[in-house]
Scaffold this motif. Structure first.
Motif, PDB file in Angstrom:
ATOM      1  N   SER A 153       1.851   6.788  -6.958  1.00  0.00           N
ATOM      2  CA  SER A 153       1.091   7.699  -7.641  1.00  0.00           C
ATOM      3  C   SER A 153       1.842   9.107  -7.507  1.00  0.00           C
ATOM      4  O   SER A 153       1.317  10.130  -8.076  1.00  0.00           O
ATOM      5  CB  SER A 153      -0.225   7.774  -6.815  1.00  0.00           C
ATOM      6  OG  SER A 153       0.100   8.215  -5.574  1.00  0.00           O
ATOM      7  N   TYR A 192       0.942   4.042  -2.918  1.00  0.00           N
ATOM      8  CA  TYR A 192       0.753   5.501  -2.507  1.00  0.00           C
ATOM      9  C   TYR A 192       1.967   6.394  -2.868  1.00  0.00           C
ATOM     10  O   TYR A 192       1.545   7.239  -3.593  1.00  0.00           O
ATOM     11  CB  TYR A 192       0.512   5.608  -1.055  1.00  0.00           C
ATOM     12  CG  TYR A 192       0.744   6.965  -0.542  1.00  0.00           C
ATOM     13  CD1 TYR A 192      -0.380   7.866  -0.549  1.00  0.00           C
ATOM     14  CD2 TYR A 192       1.863   7.535  -0.100  1.00  0.00           C
ATOM     15  CE1 TYR A 192      -0.357   9.138  -0.060  1.00  0.00           C
ATOM     16  CE2 TYR A 192       2.120   8.739   0.452  1.00  0.00           C
ATOM     17  CZ  TYR A 192       0.875   9.558   0.496  1.00  0.00           C
ATOM     18  OH  TYR A 192       1.049  10.983   0.918  1.00  0.00           O
ATOM     19  N   ASN A 215       0.730  -1.413   0.011  1.00  0.00           N
ATOM     20  CA  ASN A 215      -0.039   0.024   0.129  1.00  0.00           C
ATOM     21  C   ASN A 215       0.938   1.143   0.037  1.00  0.00           C
ATOM     22  O   ASN A 215       0.564   2.184  -0.702  1.00  0.00           O
ATOM     23  CB  ASN A 215      -0.992   0.078   1.242  1.00  0.00           C
ATOM     24  CG  ASN A 215      -1.949  -1.006   1.299  1.00  0.00           C
ATOM     25  OD1 ASN A 215      -1.917  -1.591   0.145  1.00  0.00           O
ATOM     26  ND2 ASN A 215      -2.695  -1.553   2.370  1.00  0.00           N
TER      27      ASN A 215
END
Ligand SMILES: O=C(O)CC[C@@H](O)C(=O)O
Ligand SMILES: [Zn+2]
Length: 410
Positions: free
Chosen positions: A71, A68, A64
């Motif tokens: 991006s 994150y 995760n």
């Protein structure tokens, strides 16, 4: 933290647990410890896109965090097969290595700060966001790799690199282990700053991935395989360098066959062949696992000697790992657990490794399973000092007991 004050007052032992993906039993209770799950502490606190510093809670799942950051055109400095469930707090607590150590170094360098809850419930705030800080002892280092035995990591500050713009992955077959080594020196010389991973797998480990997980190996028929990743900022420049290297490796007979991929999806599929070996092994039966740091030249000798020693009493003896970091994963499978097989393996493996100045746990830690073998890698004085640290920080012995260190004779 209230919980620790409560447990300390009542002499209750606590087993901190992240994603529970460790391989040495560090994250599982032994007797009646309270399991402290970090899963709900999963918030990203801040990210600075100029410095690349991420501050997040310990229970964030590695994948995760990677998504994150991606991006925002950044990436995590570590990557490992268990990324889908391991927690960053557990990664730091075990100083997990993985696939990017060759490029970004270990967590001891990229972790800039930590917040830790101590055994008495007090909070130690070492949460610096500074790349340089020479004021006194670097206390956070004590907790990195201490497997939750000195304190519980609750927040992490970590320096993240920018996401490389161009990534290539070559999967190559080599005719022997000496060619695996020569390919490594050649690619280090020819690829230089764009080389970001160098992993090796023997034929037996690939066969397990093919048979148990039904993944297909694009380059069959070699006794050894290597995965070479390049990460850079200019795809034309990187491809040119990689092509020169491949031409040289093929014409000099270091490499028998190979394939190169550049699309994200195909890169992931090729990496799966390496990352999922652990999973394939679990389908093969009971697994005896060893994680050794060795001089690269002798790396595969341990596999060959173990295979020869065990003969038909083992089902499979396989070797693979992070060759670029001098780290071998030796795994031995059998239909089921056998004490006599264990006695044939240990202490043989540890005594074999003791000929060289090596580590009997390169990146997995000692946990519950390996703590008694620490003496093969650390002198008595060092173990004694570790026990003193433990006694000072956790006088009641309530933090992840029975892990990492043998019982103190103090
Ligand atoms: O299962 C193992 O022995 C190794 C696991 C992991 O460190 C890997 O590199 O795949
Ligand atoms: Zn590994």
């Amino acid at each position: 933290m209230f919980l620790f004050r409560y447990c300390s007052e009542r002499n209750l032992a606590v087993n901190p647990q992240g994603g529970n993906t460790g391989l040495v039993g560090g994250s599982v209770p032994v007797f009646d410890e309270i399991i402290l799950s970090m899963a709900l502490m999963n918030q990203i606190i801040s990210f600075n896109s100029v410095s690349g510093i991420l501050i997040c809670q310990a229970g964030c799942i590695l994948e995760n965090l990677s998504q994150y950051l991606e991006s925002m055109d950044f990436t995590m400095p570590l990557d490992l097969g268990a990324k889908g469930s391991c927690h960053i707090g557990g990664n730091v607590a075990t100083n997990a290595g993985g696939l990017r150590v060759l490029r970004y170094g270990s967590l001891r360098g990229t972790v800039l700060g930590l917040e830790v809850v101590l055994a008495d419930g007090s909070i130690l705030n070492c949460l610096a966001s500074l790349q340089k800080d020479n004021t006194g002892y670097d206390l956070k280092q004590l907790f990195i790799g201490s497997e939750g035995t000195l304190g519980v990591i609750t927040t992490v500050s970590i320096l993240c690199p920018q996401k490389p713009k161009a990534v290539n992955l070559a999967f190559l077959g080599c005719p022997g282990f000496s060619q695996v080594l020569e390919t490594f020196t050649t690619c280090r010389g020819m690829l230089g700053e764009i080389l970001s991973a160098y992993e090796f797998m023997d034929d037996k480990s690939m066969k397990l991935v093919e048979s148990h997980l039904k993944l297909s190996n694009p380059v069959t028929g070699s006794p050894f395989y290597v995965l070479i990743e390049t990460s850079g900022s200019n795809s034309a420049h990187d491809e040119e360098k990689l092509n020169h290297f491949l031409e040289q490796a093929m014409t000099s007979g270091l490499v028998m066959d190979g394939t190169v991929v550049t699309e994200d999806k195909r890169i992931k599929a090729l990496w799966a062949l390496r990352e999922r070996i652990t999973e394939a092994l679990t389908h093969d039966g009971y697994v005896y696992k060893y994680d050794i740091s060795l001089p690269v030249k002798r790396l595969y000798d341990l596999v060959t000697d173990t295979r020869e020693r065990l003969g038909r009493s083992a089902k499979n003896v396989v070797g693979y790992g992070h060759l670029g970091d001098g780290n071998l994963h030796l795994n031995i499978t059998a239909e089921s657990y056998s004490h006599s097989l264990l006695e044939a393996i240990e202490p043989f493996v540890y005594e074999w490794t003791a000929q060289y100045q090596v580590s009997i746990s390169a990146e997995h830690g000692l946990g519950f399973k390996k703590k008694h073998y620490i003496h093969y890698s650390k002198p008595r004085e060092a173990v004694h000092l570790m026990q003193k640290f433990k006694a000072m920080l956790d006088p009641k012995g309530i933090l992840n007991p029975y892990k990492t260190l043998p019982a103190s004779s103090l």
